[in-house]
Design an enzyme around this catalytic site. Structure first.
Site, mmCIF file in Angstrom:
data_model
loop_
_atom_site.group_PDB
_atom_site.id
_atom_site.type_symbol
_atom_site.label_atom_id
_atom_site.label_comp_id
_atom_site.label_asym_id
_atom_site.label_seq_id
_atom_site.Cartn_x
_atom_site.Cartn_y
_atom_site.Cartn_z
ATOM 1 N N THR A 70 0.656 -1.152 -0.105
ATOM 2 C CA THR A 70 0.153 0.039 0.076
ATOM 3 C C THR A 70 0.812 1.314 -0.061
ATOM 4 O O THR A 70 1.890 1.312 0.861
ATOM 5 C CB THR A 70 -0.970 0.095 1.050
ATOM 6 O OG1 THR A 70 -1.823 -1.146 1.013
ATOM 7 C CG2 THR A 70 -1.632 1.337 1.363
ATOM 8 N N GLY A 71 0.533 2.329 -0.682
ATOM 9 C CA GLY A 71 1.150 3.524 -0.773
ATOM 10 C C GLY A 71 1.612 3.946 -2.098
ATOM 11 O O GLY A 71 1.198 3.282 -3.012
ATOM 12 N N SER A 72 2.147 5.165 -2.250
ATOM 13 C CA SER A 72 2.404 5.658 -3.601
ATOM 14 C C SER A 72 3.478 4.752 -4.222
ATOM 15 O O SER A 72 3.439 4.392 -5.514
ATOM 16 C CB SER A 72 2.834 7.097 -3.619
ATOM 17 O OG SER A 72 3.729 7.183 -2.841
ATOM 18 N N ASP A 114 6.231 -4.121 -1.048
ATOM 19 C CA ASP A 114 5.531 -3.066 -0.329
ATOM 20 C C ASP A 114 6.517 -1.840 -0.212
ATOM 21 O O ASP A 114 7.621 -2.025 -0.139
ATOM 22 C CB ASP A 114 4.925 -3.517 0.954
ATOM 23 C CG ASP A 114 4.006 -2.862 1.689
ATOM 24 O OD1 ASP A 114 3.702 -1.677 1.001
ATOM 25 O OD2 ASP A 114 3.438 -3.376 2.520
ATOM 26 N N GLY A 133 3.433 1.876 7.942
ATOM 27 C CA GLY A 133 2.213 2.618 8.340
ATOM 28 C C GLY A 133 1.767 4.006 8.336
ATOM 29 O O GLY A 133 0.784 4.435 8.758
ATOM 30 N N GLY A 134 2.626 4.832 7.451
ATOM 31 C CA GLY A 134 2.244 6.308 7.202
ATOM 32 C C GLY A 134 1.126 6.370 6.435
ATOM 33 O O GLY A 134 0.249 7.388 6.391
ATOM 34 N N GLU A 177 -0.632 -5.105 6.125
ATOM 35 C CA GLU A 177 0.491 -5.263 5.733
ATOM 36 C C GLU A 177 1.247 -6.426 6.365
ATOM 37 O O GLU A 177 1.808 -7.146 5.724
ATOM 38 C CB GLU A 177 1.351 -3.919 5.641
ATOM 39 C CG GLU A 177 0.792 -2.834 4.322
ATOM 40 C CD GLU A 177 1.140 -1.556 4.630
ATOM 41 O OE1 GLU A 177 1.210 -0.805 3.642
ATOM 42 O OE2 GLU A 177 1.854 -1.310 5.625
ATOM 43 N N LYS A 179 14.803 7.510 2.073
ATOM 44 C CA LYS A 179 14.071 6.704 3.091
ATOM 45 C C LYS A 179 15.199 5.670 3.836
ATOM 46 O O LYS A 179 14.777 4.913 4.815
ATOM 47 C CB LYS A 179 12.960 5.819 2.681
ATOM 48 C CG LYS A 179 11.576 6.676 2.188
ATOM 49 C CD LYS A 179 10.571 5.983 1.863
ATOM 50 C CE LYS A 179 8.949 6.819 1.977
ATOM 51 N NZ LYS A 179 8.198 6.296 0.903
#
Ligand code: 5RP
Length: 233
Positions: free
Chosen positions: A33-35, A85, A99-100, A107, A125
């Site tokens: 999940t996420g960009s 991920d 978890g941002g 996840e 990161k």
């Protein structure tokens, strides 16, 4: 020939595209999940190979459906071959903060069922110490104020003075896909991620935290030089 990729999203895309090449036809694939994970999902769809996806959030499920990636429920598979991920921070030994985007519980459940876990990120990161990004902790809504006070107590034992902040969206408490709440903790440098993870798991009302320790098998990090660097634990 490499090119300069100064924008963060371009680096995320590089990592996502590299990860899509690791997937083999016929595999069951955990979809993060996420960009950054969204770049992976798009690149996977573009490959056009037959896979089944296990989404880690409703948002990722919606994207995968749009791209015609067949989905399967996490309880309908006996194995997940590979999960790809994103992460909010990548520290030493591939310890992660995730978890941002608020999907840490699903996840982690998908990661723990996976034979291979690939984390993808932009270069900013990857850090020598975890803790600049606020650590998300998912808690049940019932009695959450008491839970946050108990979290404060275990944080004090770990020399973390900042109180947990209830995550809000549009002025209202943010709800995860599982209907829970999230508290974010400004830890500062986390000296002992494992001790903090154990302490948080011991708090009644805490469902999960965003420390992913010993789970990632490899990180693919997109850099400004247009290359993807592999980091092993
Ligand atoms: C969601 C996550 C994301 O992987 C993390 O927040 C990174 O997001 P992005 O790829 O958009 O930077 O853990 O729960």
């Amino acid at each position: 020939m490499t090119s300069i990729v100064t924008d963060i999203d371009g680096q995320k895309r590089l990592a996502g595209e590299a990860a899509a090449l690791l997937v083999e036809p016929g595999q069951v694939v955990g979809l993060g999940t996420g960009s950054t994970a969204a770049h992976f999902v798009r690149a996977l769809a573009a490959r056009g190979i037959a896979v089944k996806g296990v989404p880690t959030s409703e948002a990722t499920a919606a994207l995968a459906r749009e791209l015609d990636i067949p989905l399967v429920g996490v309880d309908d598979v006996t194995r997940i071959d590979i999960t790809v991920d994103g992460a909010d921070e990548i520290g030493p030994e591939l310890a992660l903060i995730k978890g941002g985007g608020g999907a840490l519980l699903r996840e982690k459940l998908v990661w723990e069922l996976s034979r291979r876990c690939v984390v993808i990120a932009d270069a900013a990161k990857a850090l020598p110490v975890l803790g600049a990004f606020p650590l998300p902790v998912e808690v049940v809504a019932f009695g959450h104020k008491g839970t946050s006070r108990r979290i404060c107590d275990v944080l004090a034992d770990c020399d973390i003075a900042m109180p947990p902040r209830l995550r809000k969206r549009d002025g209202e408490p943010f709800r995860t896909d599982s209907g829970n709440l999230i508290y974010d903790i400004d830890c500062g440098e986390i000296a002992d991620p494992s001790a903090l993870a154990d302490a948080l798991k011991g708090v009644t009302g805490v469902v999960e935290h965003g420390l992913f320790l010993g789970l990632a098998d490899i990180a693919l990090v997109g850099g400004a030089d247009g290359r993807v660097t592999e980091i092993l634990p």
